[in-house]
Scaffold this motif. Structure first.
Motif, PDB file in Angstrom:
ATOM      1  N   UNK A 197       9.766 -97.536  -7.153  1.00 53.04           N
ATOM      2  CA  UNK A 197       8.985 -96.373  -7.180  1.00 53.04           C
ATOM      3  C   UNK A 197       9.915 -95.196  -6.903  1.00 53.04           C
ATOM      4  N   UNK A 198      10.934 -95.200  -6.109  1.00 52.26           N
ATOM      5  CA  UNK A 198      11.621 -94.135  -5.678  1.00 52.26           C
ATOM      6  C   UNK A 198      12.581 -93.479  -6.878  1.00 52.26           C
ATOM      7  N   UNK A 199      13.105 -94.401  -7.720  1.00 50.64           N
ATOM      8  CA  UNK A 199      13.774 -93.704  -8.772  1.00 50.64           C
ATOM      9  C   UNK A 199      13.052 -93.116  -9.960  1.00 50.64           C
ATOM     10  N   UNK A 200      11.750 -93.514  -9.849  1.00 48.70           N
ATOM     11  CA  UNK A 200      10.886 -92.803 -10.765  1.00 48.70           C
ATOM     12  C   UNK A 200      10.458 -91.287 -10.356  1.00 48.70           C
ATOM     13  N   UNK A 201      10.927 -91.002  -8.935  1.00 44.55           N
ATOM     14  CA  UNK A 201      10.493 -89.755  -8.378  1.00 44.55           C
ATOM     15  C   UNK A 201      11.944 -88.992  -8.319  1.00 44.55           C
ATOM     16  N   UNK A 202      12.899 -89.498  -8.883  1.00 42.32           N
ATOM     17  CA  UNK A 202      14.302 -89.039  -8.833  1.00 42.32           C
ATOM     18  C   UNK A 202      14.924 -89.106  -7.496  1.00 42.32           C
ATOM     19  N   UNK A 203      14.595 -90.261  -6.735  1.00 44.21           N
ATOM     20  CA  UNK A 203      15.243 -90.548  -5.394  1.00 44.21           C
ATOM     21  C   UNK A 203      15.826 -92.026  -5.294  1.00 44.21           C
ATOM     22  N   UNK A 204      16.471 -92.347  -4.435  1.00 40.77           N
ATOM     23  CA  UNK A 204      16.957 -93.547  -4.085  1.00 40.77           C
ATOM     24  C   UNK A 204      16.401 -94.096  -2.734  1.00 40.77           C
ATOM     25  N   UNK A 205      16.274 -95.571  -2.544  1.00 36.33           N
ATOM     26  CA  UNK A 205      15.643 -96.078  -1.342  1.00 36.33           C
ATOM     27  C   UNK A 205      16.234 -95.599  -0.345  1.00 36.33           C
ATOM     28  N   UNK A 271      -4.231 -88.363 -11.672  1.00 32.72           N
ATOM     29  CA  UNK A 271      -3.264 -87.770 -10.986  1.00 32.72           C
ATOM     30  C   UNK A 271      -2.130 -88.562 -10.461  1.00 32.72           C
ATOM     31  N   UNK A 272      -2.212 -89.999  -9.992  1.00 29.37           N
ATOM     32  CA  UNK A 272      -1.382 -90.872  -9.730  1.00 29.37           C
ATOM     33  C   UNK A 272      -0.457 -91.255 -10.727  1.00 29.37           C
ATOM     34  N   UNK A 273      -1.039 -91.875 -11.730  1.00 32.35           N
ATOM     35  CA  UNK A 273      -0.362 -92.383 -12.952  1.00 32.35           C
ATOM     36  C   UNK A 273       0.206 -91.270 -13.854  1.00 32.35           C
ATOM     37  N   UNK A 274      -0.472 -90.273 -13.727  1.00 32.09           N
ATOM     38  CA  UNK A 274      -0.041 -89.154 -14.662  1.00 32.09           C
ATOM     39  C   UNK A 274       1.464 -88.723 -14.023  1.00 32.09           C
ATOM     40  N   UNK A 275       1.534 -88.606 -12.766  1.00 30.60           N
ATOM     41  CA  UNK A 275       2.732 -88.117 -12.257  1.00 30.60           C
ATOM     42  C   UNK A 275       3.911 -89.135 -12.236  1.00 30.60           C
ATOM     43  N   UNK A 276       3.608 -90.400 -12.183  1.00 31.49           N
ATOM     44  CA  UNK A 276       4.604 -91.549 -12.487  1.00 31.49           C
ATOM     45  C   UNK A 276       4.823 -91.536 -13.994  1.00 31.49           C
ATOM     46  N   UNK A 277       4.008 -91.323 -14.988  1.00 30.78           N
ATOM     47  CA  UNK A 277       4.449 -91.384 -16.311  1.00 30.78           C
ATOM     48  C   UNK A 277       5.162 -90.208 -16.576  1.00 30.78           C
ATOM     49  N   UNK A 278       4.921 -88.925 -16.000  1.00 33.51           N
ATOM     50  CA  UNK A 278       5.681 -87.702 -16.220  1.00 33.51           C
ATOM     51  C   UNK A 278       7.177 -88.017 -15.873  1.00 33.51           C
ATOM     52  N   UNK A 279       7.171 -88.351 -14.543  1.00 36.90           N
ATOM     53  CA  UNK A 279       8.604 -88.518 -13.936  1.00 36.90           C
ATOM     54  C   UNK A 279       9.511 -89.719 -14.814  1.00 36.90           C
ATOM     55  N   UNK A 280       8.812 -90.896 -15.320  1.00 40.17           N
ATOM     56  CA  UNK A 280       9.300 -91.874 -15.902  1.00 40.17           C
ATOM     57  C   UNK A 280       9.847 -91.149 -17.400  1.00 40.17           C
ATOM     58  N   UNK A 281       9.129 -90.127 -18.047  1.00 39.59           N
ATOM     59  CA  UNK A 281       9.790 -89.670 -19.271  1.00 39.59           C
ATOM     60  C   UNK A 281      10.900 -88.705 -18.838  1.00 39.59           C
ATOM     61  N   UNK A 282      10.827 -87.969 -17.677  1.00 40.90           N
ATOM     62  CA  UNK A 282      11.926 -86.932 -17.396  1.00 40.90           C
ATOM     63  C   UNK A 282      13.156 -87.777 -17.220  1.00 40.90           C
ATOM     64  N   UNK A 283      13.175 -88.923 -16.534  1.00 34.28           N
ATOM     65  CA  UNK A 283      14.191 -90.040 -16.310  1.00 34.28           C
ATOM     66  C   UNK A 283      14.843 -90.682 -17.367  1.00 34.28           C
ATOM     67  N   UNK A 284      14.057 -90.907 -18.504  1.00 32.35           N
ATOM     68  CA  UNK A 284      14.532 -91.297 -19.644  1.00 32.35           C
ATOM     69  C   UNK A 284      15.134 -90.217 -20.695  1.00 32.35           C
ATOM     70  N   UNK A 285      14.941 -89.071 -20.480  1.00 32.68           N
ATOM     71  CA  UNK A 285      15.555 -87.807 -21.252  1.00 32.68           C
ATOM     72  C   UNK A 285      16.953 -87.977 -20.951  1.00 32.68           C
TER      73      UNK A 285
END
Length: 285
Positions: A197-205, A271-285
């Motif tokens: 979960x943490x990497x999806x939000x741009x963080x590390x454990x 709201x929850x899954x939209x945030x995770x999906x958005x962050x996942x797309x950002x990390x893949x760019x």
């Protein structure tokens, strides 16, 4: 250096975009599972009504992943937004007790984490947070009886039985919500979320720490928890006598039926899954 929430280096109450993402994620996930359990029937144990929800393992697992003040605050806020405001049954004063008690309980417990890779420690501390919340609610409910703002649910000639009556209700909730639907499933869920979960939000454990679990920080937070209980009691007492001060009570569920509960469920899920999906797309760019 690992990118974590701001609680580590900038002060425990500082707030940046990462704290905002954690706050939104915890708030929406807790609101989602709280509303799902509202659809489930209540059952009784020895004449005591027991509600199954909320499924506390969601909060236990996610909040202890991030261990920030804002993650703790997001738990009661999620309940208020999705479980009160969006269904049209909100009282400002009535919401303060949960806001104070739940946040303070989790804020203390997260200071006890020394080994975040140990699911046994996480499950035990999650249970402790729920137990502290129910213990505080027990004291507040009994206190309301003694100041005369709540009807006596005890033997008329022995008012002291209110302690046992309210205490049994709290104990049942600690067992059901704290263990059955809390610590046990959190034990299995937490290690499956940590590091994902943490990497999806741009963080590390977050890492652990050396030293005893109950250190100076934990002691200060426990003192704060004790001092905040009278504050929560005062606001809860005022909510019983003043009409809630600020209220929003169109009672959507009473008007449109139980099916209206799907409205906050859908909003929380988006709201929850939209945030995770958005962050996942950002990390893949």
């Amino acid at each position: 250096m690992a990118m974590n929430t701001s609680s580590g280096t900038d002060g425990v109450f500082s707030f940046d975009h990462r704290d905002m993402m954690v706050f939104i994620l915890v708030m929406s996930l807790h609101g989602l599972q709280s509303m799902i359990t509202e659809l489930l029937p209540e059952f009784s144990i020895g004449g005591l009504g027991v509600s199954i929800g909320p499924f506390w393992f969601v909060a236990m697992a996610v909040v202890l992943l991030f261990r920030s003040f804002w993650a703790c605050l997001a738990i009661p806020v999620g309940g208020i937004v999705f479980g009160e405001i969006l269904i049209g049954d909100f009282s400002a004063l009535g919401a303060i007790e949960g806001l104070v008690v739940i946040t303070a309980s989790w804020f203390f417990v997260m200071a006890l984490v020394t080994d975040p890779s140990d699911p046994k420690q996480i499950a035990a501390l999650g249970f402790l947070a729920k137990a502290m919340e129910e213990f505080a609610a027990w004291l507040i409910d009994v206190g309301k009886f003694y100041v005369g703002v709540e009807e006596l649910e005890a033997i008329q000639w022995l008012p002291e039985t209110v302690w046992a009556t309210e205490g049994m209700g709290a104990l049942v909730q600690i067992i059901v919500a704290g263990i059955v639907f809390g610590a046990v499933p959190a034990y299995f869920l937490y290690p499956r979320l940590r590091g994902k979960i943490e990497p999806l939000l741009g963080m590390e454990p977050l890492s652990g720490r050396d030293g005893p679990m109950f250190d100076r920080t934990a002691m200060k937070r426990l003192v704060a928890w004790v001092l905040l209980l009278p504050v929560a009691f005062v606001f809860e007492t005022l909510s019983e006598t003043s009409g809630g001060l600020i209220t929003f009570q169109p009672q959507f569920v009473e008007t449109y039926g139980q099916s209206f509960l799907f409205v906050p469920i859908v909003i929380a899920a988006l709201l929850a899954f939209g945030l995770v999906f958005y962050r996942q797309q950002k990390t893949e760019v």
